[in-house]
Design a protein around this motif. Structure first.
Motif, PDB file in Angstrom:
ATOM      1  N   PRO A 262      -0.650 -56.183 -21.111  1.00 49.58           N
ATOM      2  CA  PRO A 262      -0.366 -56.993 -22.560  1.00 49.58           C
ATOM      3  C   PRO A 262       0.926 -57.952 -22.390  1.00 49.58           C
ATOM      4  O   PRO A 262       1.012 -58.654 -23.310  1.00 49.58           O
ATOM      5  CB  PRO A 262       1.150 -55.517 -23.223  1.00 49.58           C
ATOM      6  CG  PRO A 262      -0.025 -54.138 -22.340  1.00 49.58           C
ATOM      7  CD  PRO A 262       0.111 -55.427 -20.948  1.00 49.58           C
ATOM      8  N   GLN A 263       0.781 -58.573 -21.449  1.00 47.59           N
ATOM      9  CA  GLN A 263       2.487 -59.576 -21.526  1.00 47.59           C
ATOM     10  C   GLN A 263       1.167 -61.088 -21.117  1.00 47.59           C
ATOM     11  O   GLN A 263       2.376 -61.682 -21.487  1.00 47.59           O
ATOM     12  CB  GLN A 263       2.839 -59.207 -19.777  1.00 47.59           C
ATOM     13  CG  GLN A 263       2.514 -59.424 -18.408  1.00 47.59           C
ATOM     14  CD  GLN A 263       1.754 -58.502 -17.972  1.00 47.59           C
ATOM     15  OE1 GLN A 263       1.910 -57.066 -18.859  1.00 47.59           O
ATOM     16  NE2 GLN A 263       1.877 -58.173 -16.611  1.00 47.59           N
TER      17      GLN A 263
ATOM     18  N   LYS B  69      -5.812 -63.529 -26.459  1.00 49.94           N
ATOM     19  CA  LYS B  69      -6.345 -63.598 -27.576  1.00 49.94           C
ATOM     20  C   LYS B  69      -7.389 -64.913 -27.239  1.00 49.94           C
ATOM     21  O   LYS B  69      -8.217 -65.190 -28.427  1.00 49.94           O
ATOM     22  CB  LYS B  69      -5.311 -64.235 -28.889  1.00 49.94           C
ATOM     23  CG  LYS B  69      -4.769 -63.182 -29.094  1.00 49.94           C
ATOM     24  CD  LYS B  69      -2.836 -63.262 -30.001  1.00 49.94           C
ATOM     25  CE  LYS B  69      -2.079 -62.282 -30.097  1.00 49.94           C
ATOM     26  NZ  LYS B  69      -1.002 -62.851 -30.298  1.00 49.94           N
ATOM     27  N   LEU B  70      -6.844 -66.171 -26.908  1.00 51.59           N
ATOM     28  CA  LEU B  70      -7.804 -66.850 -26.214  1.00 51.59           C
ATOM     29  C   LEU B  70      -9.203 -67.070 -25.923  1.00 51.59           C
ATOM     30  O   LEU B  70     -10.212 -67.404 -25.965  1.00 51.59           O
ATOM     31  CB  LEU B  70      -6.833 -68.465 -25.524  1.00 51.59           C
ATOM     32  CG  LEU B  70      -7.555 -69.565 -25.255  1.00 51.59           C
ATOM     33  CD1 LEU B  70      -7.859 -69.801 -26.708  1.00 51.59           C
ATOM     34  CD2 LEU B  70      -6.756 -70.713 -23.866  1.00 51.59           C
TER      35      LEU B  70
END
Length: 334
Positions: A265-266, A272-273
């Motif tokens: 999650p970090q 996303k990219l």
């Protein structure tokens, strides 16, 4: 007590977190990439369907890939690009549009696997059963393979999204630059255990079938090439299989990066990219790799450019001829 907005039909997309200095370079990069994907893939589809020499099972099956790239990128990329220039509060999307976008994105990802699976079957028949290739890979078989690839994809993704849209929603923020199944069921405050189980089973079955079919197919092709003394057969196998394997590896590696980053999650911004690049990289490289490796496509494009050169510059040809005559006259007078 936390306030919830139940079953809102207006959702907010989180979008990419891009600094002000990087906003316009990123915007133009994605825009140029999108335009290139549209131009190259539409060109490949048009070329295959209009050029009779390319009306072969290998090219007709390959046409499913650029069609898939066109559909997948057309639904997602324009909104992602447009939202980059908007403030976060204005990145809104209707619930129904979000569902359509999620359905299309998962169709794109799943069809990438099923299409490459039917292409692997075509290569297996062409190399391992060359004498029966024409009788097996008929137009009817090409249609059956195409319908099965898209039909299986539609059913699997339909069930995936069907399990999600049955849930009541109590949130409105999509923590992604675009809508997908995971982002949609995270909007619910109900139990999503069934969604997680089906999603995991779906992914495992798809990857197992995809990798298994490619490994099995290429194992048999390798065995045939090792036992064959025909240099032409081995050369043909190397050329066609390297193209197919390159497409598979690009798609597989891009997808694996997204799946791995989901576990961290970090690194959500990198995920996303990577998810956007999963659409851009295969969509950009597929027509280039197939165009470079395919002798028929290279030959057709060279003929087109050569004929256009002569059409655009007829005076150049006349000038060349007259200059040659003048030089000959001068030499004859010496």
């Amino acid at each position: 007590m936390e306030n919830y907005t139940y079953n809102s039909f207006t959702l907010q997309l989180e979008g990419l977190k891009v600094s002000d200095d990087s906003m316009y370079p990123a915007f133009f990069f994605f825009l140029i990439s999108y335009l290139f994907i549209m131009f190259s893939n539409v060109g490949i589809v048009f070329l295959v369907f209009t050029e009779k020499n390319l009306h072969q099972p290998m090219y007709l099956l390959f046409c499913n890939l650029p069609i898939n790239d066109i559909i997948g990128n057309s639904i997602m990329m324009p909104r992602v690009i447009g939202n980059m220039l908007l403030p976060p509060s204005e990145r809104l999307i209707s619930y129904y549009e979000c569902v359509v976008q999620a359905f299309t994105i998962h169709m794109f990802a799943t069809a990438s696997h099923t299409i490459l699976m039917i292409m692997a079957f075509d290569r297996y028949v062409a190399i391992c059963n060359p004498l029966r290739y024409a009788t097996i890979m008929t137009n009817k078989m090409v249609i059956k393979l195409t319908v099965s690839a898209w039909g299986v994809t539609f059913v699997l993704v339909g069930i995936l999204l069907g399990l999600t849209i049955r849930l009541n929603r109590c949130r409105t923020l999509i923590s992604n630059p675009y809508c997908d199944n995971a982002s949609l069921f995270k909007l619910s405050c109900e139990s999503v255990f069934i969604n997680n189980v089906y999603g995991l089973t779906f992914t495992v079955v798809l990857f197992t079938a995809s990798i298994g079919s490619v490994v099995l197919t290429y194992s048999k092709i390798t065995a045939v090439c090792l036992t064959s003394k025909s240099k032409s057969l081995n050369s043909k196998a190397l050329q066609t299989c390297s193209t197919h394997l390159s497409l598979f590896m690009i798609m597989f590696l891009c997808g694996m990066v997204v799946i791995i980053l989901h576990r961290f999650p970090q690194y959500s911004d990198y995920r996303k990219l990577a998810a956007i690049l999963f659409h851009i990289i295969p969509g950009s490289l597929n027509p280039i790799i197939y165009g470079v490796q395919s002798a028929e496509i290279r030959r057709f494009l060279s003929n087109v450019f050569q004929s256009r050169k002569y059409q655009i510059c007829p005076e150049y040809q006349i000038c060349q001829g007259s200059c040659a005559l003048d030089d000959a006259d001068e030499l004859s007078t010496l």
